[in-house]
Write an enzyme that holds these catalytic residues in place. Structure first.
Site, mmCIF file in Angstrom:
data_model
loop_
_atom_site.group_PDB
_atom_site.id
_atom_site.type_symbol
_atom_site.label_atom_id
_atom_site.label_comp_id
_atom_site.label_asym_id
_atom_site.label_seq_id
_atom_site.Cartn_x
_atom_site.Cartn_y
_atom_site.Cartn_z
ATOM 1 N N ASN A 70 5.982 1.567 -3.696
ATOM 2 C CA ASN A 70 6.229 2.481 -2.562
ATOM 3 C C ASN A 70 6.069 3.950 -2.976
ATOM 4 O OD1 ASN A 70 8.903 3.290 -0.200
ATOM 5 N ND2 ASN A 70 6.749 3.063 0.210
ATOM 6 N N CYS B 101 2.531 4.882 -4.035
ATOM 7 C CA CYS B 101 1.083 5.161 -3.957
ATOM 8 C C CYS B 101 0.499 4.668 -2.632
ATOM 9 C CB CYS B 101 0.333 4.531 -5.132
ATOM 10 S SG CYS B 101 0.835 5.165 -6.750
ATOM 11 N N ARG B 102 0.265 3.367 -2.509
ATOM 12 C CA ARG B 102 -0.495 2.864 -1.357
ATOM 13 C C ARG B 102 0.280 2.910 -0.052
ATOM 14 N NH1 ARG B 102 -1.792 -2.593 -4.310
ATOM 15 N NH2 ARG B 102 0.295 -2.058 -5.077
ATOM 16 N N SER B 103 1.505 2.379 -0.037
ATOM 17 C CA SER B 103 2.186 2.294 1.272
ATOM 18 C C SER B 103 2.629 3.653 1.823
ATOM 19 C CB SER B 103 3.325 1.271 1.248
ATOM 20 O OG SER B 103 4.316 1.588 0.313
ATOM 21 N N ASP C 154 -4.424 -1.384 -6.449
ATOM 22 C CA ASP C 154 -3.352 -0.544 -6.985
ATOM 23 C C ASP C 154 -3.978 0.608 -7.789
ATOM 24 O OD1 ASP C 154 -1.210 0.551 -8.261
ATOM 25 O OD2 ASP C 154 -0.396 -1.346 -8.989
ATOM 26 N N CYS D 233 3.865 -2.084 -0.437
ATOM 27 C CA CYS D 233 3.110 -2.244 -1.683
ATOM 28 C C CYS D 233 4.109 -2.564 -2.784
ATOM 29 C CB CYS D 233 2.253 -1.012 -1.978
ATOM 30 S SG CYS D 233 3.200 0.514 -2.227
HETATM 31 P P1 4NP Z 1 2.015 1.286 -5.399
HETATM 32 O O1 4NP Z 1 1.585 1.582 -6.913
HETATM 33 O O2 4NP Z 1 2.444 -0.183 -5.369
HETATM 34 O O3 4NP Z 1 0.766 1.496 -4.617
HETATM 35 O O4 4NP Z 1 3.122 2.243 -5.061
HETATM 36 C C1 4NP Z 1 2.452 1.346 -7.994
HETATM 37 C C2 4NP Z 1 3.432 2.269 -8.293
HETATM 38 C C3 4NP Z 1 4.277 2.052 -9.360
HETATM 39 C C4 4NP Z 1 4.135 0.911 -10.128
HETATM 40 C C5 4NP Z 1 3.149 -0.016 -9.819
HETATM 41 C C6 4NP Z 1 2.313 0.207 -8.752
HETATM 42 N N1 4NP Z 1 4.974 0.703 -11.242
HETATM 43 O O5 4NP Z 1 4.783 -0.307 -11.968
HETATM 44 O O6 4NP Z 1 5.904 1.501 -11.494
#
Ligand code: 4NP
Length: 161
Positions: free
Chosen positions: A14, A16-18, A128, A11
């Site tokens: 790294n 939240c989703r993954s 997201d 994702c």
């Molecule tokens: P993820 O979510 O891609 O599912 O881990 C996010 C986590 C952090 C950020 C964006 C999306 N960020 O911009 O810091």
């Protein structure tokens, strides 16, 4: 037994989703009798959270479903991942675009969206949840757990729970 299937779930951050998908898949694999070993890891295309645990809301969501992912630490996708893994499985189309754009010459791994690759009907992207609410994290859990269940079923693994 044949060669292990090596999956990297990707994702943006790294956190939240993954990591949630990694935890769901590890849990489904542990509750099954594998006919083919599956190795799973996760990474982010971005490097903002490298070394950090998953977002507290991610950890809490997985915990509500009986899965402890508090030991996972964020890392960024690196060139070696394109040869270390068979598949780079992305949460959304932006991730897939970034993964394809960063592919080194001679990369072995193939890149795809996680949900359609797993055979989950309906949504093709995992939204997201980072700026969202608890319900958004819960929705992510349901999507990644559907993917984990489908992967286990599709790769000749027999659930024992
Ligand atoms: P993820 O979510 O891609 O599912 O881990 C996010 C986590 C952090 C950020 C964006 C999306 N960020 O911009 O810091």
């Amino acid at each position: 037994m044949t060669e292990p299937l090596r999956l990297l779930i990707i994702c943006l951050g790294n956190i939240c989703r993954s990591p949630m998908a990694e935890g769901a898949l590890r849990a489904r694999l542990q509750a099954s009798r594998p006919t083919r070993k599956i190795l799973v890891d996760s990474a982010g295309t971005g490097g903002w959270h490298v070394g950090e645990p998953a977002d507290l809301r991610t950890i809490a969501t997985a915990a509500r479903h009986g899965v402890d992912i508090s030991d996972l630490r964020a890392r960024q996708l690196c060139p070696a991942d394109y040869t270390r893994f068979d598949w780079l499985l992305c949460a959304d189309r932006n991730n897939l675009r970034d993964v394809l754009a960063a592919a080194p010459a001679g990369a072995d791994a193939r890149a795809h969206l996680l949900l359609p690759w797993a055979g989950v009907a309906g949504d093709s992207e995992i939204p997201d949840p980072y700026t969202g609410a608890v319900a958004d994290f819960e929705r992510v859990w349901h999507l990644v757990d559907a993917a984990a269940t489908a992967i286990v079923a599709r790769h000749g693994l027999v659930g024992v729970d």
